[in-house]
Design an enzyme around this catalytic site. Structure first.
Site, short mmCIF file in Angstrom:
data_model
loop_
_atom_site.label_atom_id
_atom_site.label_comp_id
_atom_site.label_asym_id
_atom_site.label_seq_id
_atom_site.Cartn_x
_atom_site.Cartn_y
_atom_site.Cartn_z
N LYS A 45 54.51 -19.96 48.41
CA LYS A 45 55.80 -18.97 48.76
C LYS A 45 56.34 -19.23 50.17
O LYS A 45 57.42 -19.61 50.27
CB LYS A 45 55.36 -17.41 48.93
CG LYS A 45 56.36 -16.51 49.37
CD LYS A 45 57.77 -16.60 48.43
CE LYS A 45 58.55 -15.81 49.08
NZ LYS A 45 59.79 -15.38 48.45
N THR A 81 55.47 -11.04 50.41
CA THR A 81 55.36 -12.31 50.97
C THR A 81 54.32 -11.99 52.13
O THR A 81 54.54 -11.23 53.16
CB THR A 81 56.54 -12.93 51.46
OG1 THR A 81 57.39 -13.17 50.67
CG2 THR A 81 56.40 -14.10 52.32
N PHE A 93 71.43 -26.20 48.09
CA PHE A 93 70.64 -25.85 49.58
C PHE A 93 71.13 -26.89 50.39
O PHE A 93 70.50 -27.11 51.49
CB PHE A 93 69.35 -25.38 49.59
CG PHE A 93 69.05 -24.06 49.13
CD1 PHE A 93 69.41 -23.54 47.81
CD2 PHE A 93 68.65 -22.88 49.94
CE1 PHE A 93 69.23 -22.43 47.48
CE2 PHE A 93 68.35 -21.77 49.55
CZ PHE A 93 68.44 -21.60 48.31
N CYS A 114 64.45 -13.11 54.47
CA CYS A 114 63.41 -13.96 54.07
C CYS A 114 63.03 -15.13 55.00
O CYS A 114 62.38 -15.35 55.79
CB CYS A 114 63.44 -14.25 52.78
SG CYS A 114 63.25 -12.84 51.43
N PHE A 140 60.47 -15.43 43.65
CA PHE A 140 61.37 -16.41 44.38
C PHE A 140 62.74 -15.89 44.08
O PHE A 140 63.57 -16.53 43.45
CB PHE A 140 60.98 -17.67 43.45
CG PHE A 140 59.60 -18.07 43.79
CD1 PHE A 140 58.43 -17.87 43.00
CD2 PHE A 140 59.17 -18.74 44.97
CE1 PHE A 140 57.19 -18.28 43.33
CE2 PHE A 140 57.97 -19.14 45.35
CZ PHE A 140 57.07 -18.91 44.53
N LEU A 141 62.86 -14.67 44.40
CA LEU A 141 64.24 -13.99 43.75
C LEU A 141 65.21 -14.06 45.10
O LEU A 141 65.07 -13.97 46.16
CB LEU A 141 64.04 -12.58 43.70
CG LEU A 141 62.86 -12.19 42.62
CD1 LEU A 141 63.14 -10.64 42.55
CD2 LEU A 141 63.25 -12.79 41.43
C1 UDX Z 1 65.53 -16.79 49.89
C2 UDX Z 1 65.04 -17.81 48.66
O1 UDX Z 1 65.86 -18.78 48.28
C3 UDX Z 1 64.21 -17.07 47.40
O2 UDX Z 1 63.55 -17.90 46.64
C4 UDX Z 1 63.24 -16.20 48.25
O3 UDX Z 1 62.63 -15.37 47.24
C5 UDX Z 1 63.81 -15.08 49.24
O4 UDX Z 1 64.61 -15.90 50.34
P1 UDX Z 1 67.67 -15.24 49.95
O5 UDX Z 1 67.13 -14.94 51.31
O6 UDX Z 1 68.13 -13.94 49.07
O7 UDX Z 1 66.44 -16.02 48.98
O8 UDX Z 1 68.84 -16.20 50.20
P2 UDX Z 1 69.39 -17.59 49.85
O9 UDX Z 1 70.19 -17.85 48.84
O10 UDX Z 1 68.04 -18.61 49.87
O11 UDX Z 1 70.09 -17.93 51.28
C6 UDX Z 1 69.40 -17.59 52.29
C7 UDX Z 1 70.30 -18.11 53.66
O12 UDX Z 1 70.40 -19.44 53.68
C8 UDX Z 1 71.48 -17.50 53.54
O13 UDX Z 1 71.97 -16.86 54.90
C9 UDX Z 1 72.57 -18.58 53.09
O14 UDX Z 1 73.84 -18.33 53.57
C10 UDX Z 1 71.90 -19.69 53.63
N1 UDX Z 1 72.32 -20.90 53.01
C11 UDX Z 1 71.68 -21.14 51.49
C12 UDX Z 1 73.12 -22.01 53.46
O15 UDX Z 1 73.37 -21.65 54.70
N2 UDX Z 1 73.22 -23.04 52.73
C13 UDX Z 1 72.78 -23.15 51.45
O16 UDX Z 1 73.20 -24.22 50.92
C14 UDX Z 1 72.11 -22.21 50.86
#
Ligand code: UDX
Length: 455
Positions: free
Chosen positions: A204, A121, A249, A260, A149-150
């Site tokens: 991104k 990124t 989300f 991220c 976007f993982l």
């Molecule tokens: C994120 C993006 O989703 C992904 O597309 C990108 O490539 C990398 O960053 P990631 O950081 O692995 O992925 O986790 P994600 O599932 O997005 O959750 C990020 C944070 O948000 C976590 O702390 C999670 O607990 C929080 N979260 C997520 C919430 O508080 N509520 C939600 O509904 C979803």
């Protein structure tokens, strides 16, 4: 195709293993020789569901290789994916040192015309700038963009069943090579967005910033529910059914963490401000999220007798979210130090404890089970939505606690069940649930309905 992936970390390793599974011949290169040895012997540097089996099987099939040396793999490569770290600098801007070094070294080793594709990124304009840099150094190697976007915990599924593939190229050759790379996924109907490098880099950042905004928004509405008596679960369901909003989300929690969202929102805000186009919504989401983190420890302290002797708090969940062992920017990292500094005895549990616990968790005691962590606890605080915690025997947990009080920042339980186990229960944005469950079968409001938590 012969593919080289630079960086065998969370993104590079997952990408390499999945590309190998698609039939490509992939070499993951990492500067950490110990990590390369571990990978060759089937030991993964990270916990990611399914990755160990996939990487091992692809390695045994001769589709996936690991090396600490770049030269030979680069000389054969038809495409190089750069997936090295882009840490945050002190002012929130990202540090591109590793990306630039990798691009320069790859440019020296590849055959003319081999695209170098940045998967890390990076701020918009990075690929174009690095291409110009190489041209000035008389190495006109194409530099393209292919953001990932993982999500940690579901990375393989996010790769193989991606919502879309984004490729950014400023000349046709890179676009053609990347389209060939992803042809098997496109053949399965996965949309491919082919655009210029700046737009790809912005896709991104915009995606992550928007998702972070969505989380900050639902957390703010959860706080409002606690003040006016609403149920955030119902509100999230009611708005999420609107196709323009979507239900993903919208789970309230302790604030977004991980490697991220915090980093990418800060980087976007810093880059935009430097270009005179401040992203005020993103800045507000960052501030709101930081404030939410600081508030948790204060809330915990308010649920302890002030100044009581040997006050004990059990923290369940140190990972930044479930199904990962990654604790980067996890809520526990801001809560634990504040409690330890206040003289609280803190116990910790996580089903996937980090291999190298960060210093923020020093001073707390790791326990092997949630029940052991709850021994003589005055408050049990749930910060990560592990299924193991959803299935806890609440009566057994209550029997271990000194005070029966749960602060649940992931809304894992039905308040009825928790009350039946004898706990005082504080969750996020569910005042109405407490009021509603106070109704007896005859519809009369029981006097014991717990008030909304003080936020
Ligand atoms: C994120 C993006 O989703 C992904 O597309 C990108 O490539 C990398 O960053 P990631 O950081 O692995 O992925 O986790 P994600 O599932 O997005 O959750 C990020 C944070 O948000 C976590 O702390 C999670 O607990 C929080 N979260 C997520 C919430 O508080 N509520 C939600 O509904 C979803």
């Amino acid at each position: 195709m012969e593919v080289v992936v630079i960086g065998a970390g969370y993104v590079g390793l997952t990408t390499g293993a999945c590309l190998a599974q698609m039939g490509h011949s992939v070499t993951c290169v990492d500067i950490d020789a110990d990590r390369v040895t571990d990978l060759r012997e089937g030991r993964m540097p990270i916990f990611e569901p399914g990755l160990d089996e996939l990487a091992r099987s692809m390695s045994m099939a001769g589709q996936l290789h690991f090396s600490a040396q770049m030269s030979l793999p680069l000389s054969r490569a038809e495409l190089v994916l750069i997936a090295v770290g882009t840490p945050s600098a002190a002012d929130g801007a990202i540090d591109l040192t590793h990306v630039e070094a990798a691009v320069r070294e790859c440019a020296r080793g590849v055959r003319a015309g081999t695209p170098l594709v940045i998967k890390s990124t990076v701020v918009p304009g990075t690929a174009a700038r690095l291409h110009r840099l190489l041209e000035q150094e008389s190495r006109p190697v194409p530099v393209a963009s292919n953001p990932e976007f993982l999500r940690e915990g579901s990375a393989i599924g996010d790769f193989c069943d991606a919502d879309r593939i984004v490729i950014g190229a400023d000349e046709p050759r890179s676009a053609q090579v990347l389209e060939r790379l992803y042809a098997p996924l496109v053949a399965r109907g996965i949309p491919l967005v082919s655009t210029d490098t700046v737009s790809a880099e912005l896709i991104k950042y915009s995606a992550n910033a928007f998702l972070a905004l969505k989380i900050a928004f639902i957390n703010d509405i959860a706080d409002l529910c606690e003040a006016v008596g609403g149920d955030i679960t119902e509100v999230a369901n009611g708005i999420g059914l609107d196709g323009r909003i979507g239900s993903a989300f919208l789970s309230p929690g302790p604030g977004f963490g991980g490697s991220c969202f915090p980093k990418d929102t800060r980087a976007l805000a810093a880059m935009a401000a430097s270009r005179g186009r401040r992203q005020e919504l993103v800045e507000r989401a960052i501030a709101s999220n930081d404030r939410r983190r600081r508030k948790i420890a204060e809330q915990v302290l308010r649920h302890l007798e002030p100044g009581g002797p040997d006050r004990r708090v059990a923290i369940l969940g140190c990972a930044f979210k479930a199904n990962t062992d990654d604790v980067r920017e996890a809520a526990a990292l801001s809560v634990v130090p504040r409690l330890v500094d206040a003289g609280i005895t803190v116990t910790l549990h996580d089903p996937r404890p980090p291999r190298f616990p960060p210093r923020e968790l020093d001073g707390a005691t790791w326990c092997s089970t949630p029940y052991a962590a709850a021994e003589n606890a005055d408050v049990v605080v749930i910060l990560t939505e592990w299924d193991e915690y959803r299935q806890l025997d609440l009566r057994r947990l209550a029997g271990r606690c000194r005070q029966r009080r749960i602060l649940d920042y992931r809304n894992l339980y039905d308040p009825d069940d928790v009350a039946a186990a004898g706990f005082d229960y504080v969750s996020v944005g569910r005042a109405a649930v407490r009021a509603r469950t106070a109704f007896t079968r005859g519809g009369r409001l029981r006097a014991s309905a717990a008030a909304a938590p003080s936020t």
